[in-house]
Design a protein around this motif. Structure first.
Motif, PDB file in Angstrom:
ATOM      1  N   ASP A 469     -12.027   0.728  -4.633  1.00 41.26           N
ATOM      2  CA  ASP A 469     -12.815  -0.432  -5.050  1.00 41.26           C
ATOM      3  C   ASP A 469     -13.222  -1.281  -3.849  1.00 41.26           C
ATOM      4  O   ASP A 469     -13.428  -2.494  -3.975  1.00 41.26           O
ATOM      5  N   GLY A 470     -13.274  -0.642  -2.696  1.00 45.42           N
ATOM      6  CA  GLY A 470     -13.721  -1.351  -1.499  1.00 45.42           C
ATOM      7  C   GLY A 470     -12.678  -2.239  -0.876  1.00 45.42           C
ATOM      8  O   GLY A 470     -13.010  -3.066  -0.017  1.00 45.42           O
ATOM      9  N   ARG A 471     -11.366  -2.048  -1.240  1.00 47.89           N
ATOM     10  CA  ARG A 471     -10.308  -2.900  -0.700  1.00 47.89           C
ATOM     11  C   ARG A 471      -9.061  -2.056  -0.437  1.00 47.89           C
ATOM     12  O   ARG A 471      -8.827  -1.037  -1.092  1.00 47.89           O
ATOM     13  N   LEU A 472      -8.263  -2.506   0.550  1.00 49.61           N
ATOM     14  CA  LEU A 472      -7.023  -1.814   0.893  1.00 49.61           C
ATOM     15  C   LEU A 472      -5.981  -2.841   1.315  1.00 49.61           C
ATOM     16  O   LEU A 472      -6.237  -3.659   2.203  1.00 49.61           O
ATOM     17  N   SER A 473      -4.795  -2.804   0.669  1.00 50.73           N
ATOM     18  CA  SER A 473      -3.688  -3.701   1.015  1.00 50.73           C
ATOM     19  C   SER A 473      -2.668  -2.943   1.845  1.00 50.73           C
ATOM     20  O   SER A 473      -2.293  -1.809   1.502  1.00 50.73           O
ATOM     21  N   LEU A 474      -2.202  -3.554   2.905  1.00 51.38           N
ATOM     22  CA  LEU A 474      -1.147  -3.005   3.753  1.00 51.38           C
ATOM     23  C   LEU A 474      -0.585  -4.138   4.592  1.00 51.38           C
ATOM     24  O   LEU A 474      -1.180  -5.218   4.675  1.00 51.38           O
ATOM     25  N   THR A 475       0.569  -3.902   5.209  1.00 51.20           N
ATOM     26  CA  THR A 475       1.142  -4.953   6.030  1.00 51.20           C
ATOM     27  C   THR A 475       0.407  -5.024   7.365  1.00 51.20           C
ATOM     28  O   THR A 475      -0.251  -4.061   7.802  1.00 51.20           O
ATOM     29  N   LEU A 476       0.538  -6.161   8.012  1.00 50.41           N
ATOM     30  CA  LEU A 476      -0.107  -6.328   9.310  1.00 50.41           C
ATOM     31  C   LEU A 476       0.426  -5.314  10.304  1.00 50.41           C
ATOM     32  O   LEU A 476      -0.336  -4.758  11.115  1.00 50.41           O
ATOM     33  N   GLN A 477       1.745  -5.060  10.277  1.00 50.29           N
ATOM     34  CA  GLN A 477       2.326  -4.080  11.192  1.00 50.29           C
ATOM     35  C   GLN A 477       1.744  -2.695  10.956  1.00 50.29           C
ATOM     36  O   GLN A 477       1.427  -1.963  11.906  1.00 50.29           O
ATOM     37  N   GLU A 478       1.574  -2.321   9.684  1.00 51.66           N
ATOM     38  CA  GLU A 478       0.989  -1.019   9.369  1.00 51.66           C
ATOM     39  C   GLU A 478      -0.446  -0.917   9.880  1.00 51.66           C
ATOM     40  O   GLU A 478      -0.868   0.136  10.356  1.00 51.66           O
ATOM     41  N   LEU A 479      -1.181  -1.999   9.772  1.00 50.05           N
ATOM     42  CA  LEU A 479      -2.561  -1.997  10.256  1.00 50.05           C
ATOM     43  C   LEU A 479      -2.616  -1.804  11.762  1.00 50.05           C
ATOM     44  O   LEU A 479      -3.408  -1.005  12.276  1.00 50.05           O
ATOM     45  N   VAL A 480      -1.767  -2.510  12.479  1.00 51.95           N
ATOM     46  CA  VAL A 480      -1.764  -2.409  13.944  1.00 51.95           C
ATOM     47  C   VAL A 480      -1.376  -1.010  14.387  1.00 51.95           C
ATOM     48  O   VAL A 480      -2.009  -0.412  15.278  1.00 51.95           O
ATOM     49  N   VAL A 481      -0.342  -0.442  13.771  1.00 48.43           N
ATOM     50  CA  VAL A 481       0.102   0.907  14.143  1.00 48.43           C
ATOM     51  C   VAL A 481      -0.972   1.936  13.800  1.00 48.43           C
ATOM     52  O   VAL A 481      -1.228   2.882  14.558  1.00 48.43           O
ATOM     53  N   ALA A 482      -1.637   1.754  12.662  1.00 48.58           N
ATOM     54  CA  ALA A 482      -2.682   2.697  12.252  1.00 48.58           C
ATOM     55  C   ALA A 482      -3.834   2.719  13.234  1.00 48.58           C
ATOM     56  O   ALA A 482      -4.529   3.732  13.369  1.00 48.58           O
ATOM     57  N   LEU A 483      -4.064   1.623  13.945  1.00 43.66           N
ATOM     58  CA  LEU A 483      -5.156   1.547  14.915  1.00 43.66           C
ATOM     59  C   LEU A 483      -4.711   1.883  16.333  1.00 43.66           C
ATOM     60  O   LEU A 483      -5.467   1.688  17.287  1.00 43.66           O
ATOM     61  N   GLY A 484      -3.484   2.377  16.488  1.00 43.79           N
ATOM     62  CA  GLY A 484      -3.033   2.837  17.798  1.00 43.79           C
ATOM     63  C   GLY A 484      -2.149   1.853  18.530  1.00 43.79           C
ATOM     64  O   GLY A 484      -1.848   2.081  19.704  1.00 43.79           O
ATOM     65  N   GLY A 485      -1.703   0.784  17.872  1.00 37.26           N
ATOM     66  CA  GLY A 485      -0.823  -0.184  18.521  1.00 37.26           C
ATOM     67  C   GLY A 485       0.637   0.217  18.403  1.00 37.26           C
ATOM     68  O   GLY A 485       0.980   1.304  17.930  1.00 37.26           O
ATOM     69  N   THR A 486       1.514  -0.657  18.848  1.00 39.45           N
ATOM     70  CA  THR A 486       2.950  -0.417  18.798  1.00 39.45           C
ATOM     71  C   THR A 486       3.588  -1.353  17.787  1.00 39.45           C
ATOM     72  O   THR A 486       2.929  -2.215  17.201  1.00 39.45           O
ATOM     73  N   LYS A 487       4.882  -1.175  17.579  1.00 40.04           N
ATOM     74  CA  LYS A 487       5.611  -2.007  16.621  1.00 40.04           C
ATOM     75  C   LYS A 487       6.209  -3.250  17.277  1.00 40.04           C
ATOM     76  O   LYS A 487       7.117  -3.867  16.739  1.00 40.04           O
ATOM     77  N   GLN A 488       5.717  -3.597  18.423  1.00 44.27           N
ATOM     78  CA  GLN A 488       6.190  -4.791  19.098  1.00 44.27           C
ATOM     79  C   GLN A 488       5.625  -6.031  18.422  1.00 44.27           C
ATOM     80  O   GLN A 488       4.804  -5.950  17.504  1.00 44.27           O
TER      81      GLN A 488
END
Length: 808
Positions: A469-488
């Motif tokens: 439906d054009g929307r996605l819920s996830l935690t901020l940490q999950e978003l950062v990791v999904a884009l190639g960041g770390t868990k820091q």
């Protein structure tokens, strides 16, 4: 008999004496002269025919090596000059033995002499002259040569004893072995004159130059005079040798590569950058053909003039009415002397180039189409070497226009560049502070997503595919990791930068941190939703903020009974769709905001500060609206009644009105006691609820007028990026002239001579009055250098030597 004989002899003697006296004196004189001549001839012949005495023969190498076999004795005949007395057989034996000795000697000596009558006389070859002597020659690229005991690797120099320049003098680039070279020399000290010459340099300067050459021509602190001395040789090879020797062109690619290498080291010298750039243009133009605007753009340094190659390519495109490709437009922008690029464009050159081309095509489609202006393109090569001074080296291009006389196109390109540098400002500052951080997610999110590496863009596409439906819920940490960041730990700056980068890809994020919302923590829920890039500013208007606050109060109230159920959520979504005073983009963000509120509902305490900004009338309206929202599921629970009382109290409305308002709105007029409401709640009439839902748009429209002044909490915006004050170029034109007069000045300096008709065309292209413009330029030159820039009328002569001063 004896007496008779004696007497007759006496008479003969007396007769001879008498005869002598009888002969005339003149006869005796002639006879004496003849006698003296005959005697002299005899003595001369005897002297010439006499053989000189031969000296004793020196021992040869064969004699010395015979040792004990035969002791060497000089010939007695040669020593005394007389023939010894001996018998014929002994003499023959000696002659045979002497011949044998001579034959043995001839094979052991250092040289041999021809013995046959038909062989040529004895001869020898003259050895090759050492390096640095004889006629000057070009040392090919890659070849090493020794001069004055110094090894000079890499070639691309002229070495020899003599070589004339076109002006008739010894070529200044020639390295002559006949010149004295000192034992020491320092190429870092400023010694060379304005027109350096190897022949006229001091022995110390020659040693310094040879040292620089021997070390690879790469010392960055070398006196620029030595660099020019080497450049003179490259210039001669390209301009002079290639005219008569087609094979010289084979060296051009390596000469061009060497020029670019030298420019990377010594390009800070304006003078060297200009001369080397012109020679590069000459090489590129001589080696190219066809439609240059369709070919890859070579790499040129930025100089006082737009490189001739680009001027020709742009002129060809103007003649053909062809769109300017993005790469050519970028090169025009970067190398145009009138353009001042900010630090972000130079520090992040690759990112700036890609972003500029993207924005250029977004704005101009396939590219700008240039008008065909009147100024014609002509190139006059101004040599750096004194050996080429005075030589007229020109290149004509028929009817191709010179686009440097146009100012409007470059202004359009500069506008795009300014927007690009604005978008790259944060990334540029991070790169200047911490280049390692700029390479990670912290730096990547500061870039427009279109500049992200392919792997990062693929991860972003994976996230987008997961939306329903054009929307996605996830935690901020999950978003950062999904884009190639770390868990820091995630900083506030990273979250804001991430939200800004996602907006550039057509994705919004809730909470709306760019509009002042609270920054979520690592484990807090965020919502991604589809949002057109043109609607990135949605969420800052009063109507939207009012509707968002209404949703926040409704979500807090729905959570009052501990059950924010699907029916209540559906009712709120229907309310959003019914708010017709909002745009579709605002409604889309409110739907995402509602999804965020279901996971992270606000508390009333958190909303109190926002409610303080409302006027009393607005508070009354909001209280009534909250009472209607409480009926969305058909039942008002005791907990919801208690929450409504808190809302009324927070709004400054009498809490006891909750019961009457709820009863009046939804109970169909049936009385109910306060005690019953607190213990049993309300049962609402379905028909009345439907009627209230139809009136939602009107109520929401009334709420949109709540804010008289923008609340401080909602008005908080991300601070504007700090201005990037660093500039790579001066913001003003040369000699303080404006853009049009600066363009004319640069055109003038490109040639030593102009006809009046050519200048009138250029002035027309620039919308200038020629005489007034020339007067203004001359006045500026007088103020700066106490001499005019140009003189004469037709033709007009330009003092091109002022170019060095203007560049400085």
């Amino acid at each position: 008999m004896a007496r008779r004989s004696s007497g007759s002899g006496g008479w003969l003697f007396l007769g001879a004496i008498a005869l002598i006296f009888l002969v005339p004196k003149e006869v005796w004189i002639w006879l004496g002269v003849i006698g003296v001549g005959v005697l002299g001839f005899y003595l001369l012949r005897t002297h010439l025919s006499k053989k000189p005495a031969q000296p004793a023969r020196e021992p040869t190498l064969a004699d010395l090596t015979r040792g004990s076999r035969q002791s060497f004795q000089p010939s007695a005949e040669r020593a005394t000059g007389s023939r010894p007395s001996s018998s014929l057989p002994d003499a023959a034996a000696r002659r045979a033995r002497s011949a044998t000795e001579r034959a043995g000697t001839s094979t052991d000596e250092f040289y041999s002499a021809p013995t046959a009558a038909h062989q040529p006389a004895s001869s020898f070859s003259v050895p090759k002259a050492p390096d640095g002597f004889g006629d000057g020659r070009w040392v090919p690229p890659g070849e090493s040569i020794h001069v004055a005991g110094v090894n000079l690797p890499g070639g691309m120099i002229y070495v020899g004893g003599r070589m004339r320049a076109p002006n008739g003098h010894t070529d200044p680039c020639l390295i002559s072995g006949q010149m004295k070279v000192a034992d020491v020399g320092n190429y870092r000290s400023r010694q060379m004159g304005y027109w350096p010459s190897y022949a006229e340099a001091s022995p110390y300067e020659r040693r310094a130059y040879l040292s620089w050459l021997s070390e690879g021509r790469c010392a960055p602190d070398c006196d620029i005079g030595y660099v020019f001395l080497f450049f003179y040789g490259l210039e001669r090879r390209v301009i002079v040798d290639s005219r008569d020797d087609p094979s010289a062109r084979q060296d051009w690619p390596k000469i061009a590569a060497e020029l670019r290498r030298l420019l990377s080291i010594y390009g800070e010298s304006h003078s060297f950058r200009r001369y080397a750039g012109e020679l590069l243009s000459w090489i590129e133009l001589e080696g190219s053909s066809g439609e240059l605007y369709k070919q890859p753009v070579p790499d040129f340094p930025k100089t006082y003039e737009l490189p001739l190659y680009l001027r020709l390519a742009l002129g060809q495109a103007a003649v053909d009415r062809a769109p300017i490709p993005g790469e050519l437009a970028l090169a025009w922008l970067r190398l145009n002397p009138q353009t001042s690029l900010r630090t972000a464009a130079t520090r992040c050159a690759d990112e700036f180039g890609r972003l500029f081309i993207q924005r250029y095509h977004e704005e101009h489609g396939s590219g700008l189409v240039l008008p065909r202006n009147r100024t014609k393109l002509k190139f006059v090569y101004q040599a750096a070497s004194s050996g080429l001074r005075g030589a007229r080296i020109t290149m004509g291009f028929d009817d191709i226009p010179d686009v440097t006389a146009l100012t409007a196109p470059i202004k359009k390109l500069a506008e795009i560049a300014n927007r690009c540098t604005d978008d790259l400002g944060s990334y540029s500052r991070l790169m200047g502070k911490d280049p390692s951080a700029a390479a990670g997610l912290e730096g990547r999110v500061l870039l427009p997503a279109s500049l992200w590496p392919p792997a990062a863009q693929a991860k972003l596409q994976t996230l987008t595919a997961q939306m329903r439906d054009g929307r996605l819920s996830l935690t901020l940490q999950e978003l950062v990791v999904a884009l190639g960041g770390t868990k820091q730990a995630i900083s506030r700056e990273l979250v804001r930068a991430l939200a800004r980068a996602l907006e550039g890809t057509g994705l919004g994020i809730e909470p709306h941190v760019l509009a002042g919302a609270r920054i979520p923590k690592e484990r807090d829920t965020v919502v991604l939703f589809s949002q057109p890039t043109t609607e990135a500013s949605v969420g800052s208007g009063n109507e939207y903020r009012t509707a968002a606050l209404t949703l926040q109060l409704a979500a807090a109230m729905a959570q009052a009974d501990g059950d924010f159920n699907e029916r209540e959520i559906a009712h709120l979504r229907a309310e959003i769709q019914g708010w017709s005073h909002l745009t579709p983009a605002e409604q889309s963000r409110l739907h995402a905001h509602l999804q965020f509120l279901t996971a992270e509902p606000p508390t009333l305490a958190a909303l109190k500060k926002k409610l303080e900004e409302f006027s009393n009338m607005a508070k009354e309206k909001l209280a009534a609206f909250m009472a209607s929202m409480a009926q969305s599921d058909g039942f008002v629970s005791p907990d919801e009644v208690k929450f409504l009382e808190k809302v009324y109290k927070a709004l400054g409305v009498e809490p006891k009105r909750v019961f009457s308002d709820v009863h009046a709105l939804g109970a169909g007029g049936a009385p109910i006691s306060v005690a019953q409401a607190e213990t049993q709640g309300f049962r609402l009439d379905a028909a009345r609820i439907a009627s209230l839902q139809e009136d939602t748009a009107r109520v929401s429209a009334l709420l949109s007028s709540i804010f008289v002044e923008e609340p401080a909490a909602l008005a908080t915006q991300t601070p504007d990026p700090e201005p990037d004050s660093e500039q790579d170029d001066d913001a003003f034109g040369p000699l303080g002239l404006d853009v049009e007069h600066s363009a004319l000045l640069r055109l003038l300096l490109s040639r030593p001579e102009w006809t009046r008709s050519e200048l009138e065309d250029a002035a027309t292209d620039l919308d200038l009055m020629l005489d007034g413009a020339l007067e203004q330029i001359n006045e500026a030159a007088f103020d700066a250098f106490d001499e005019p820039l140009c003189e004469g009328d037709d033709p007009l002569t330009v003092n091109t030597e002022l170019l060095e001063k203007i560049e400085a």
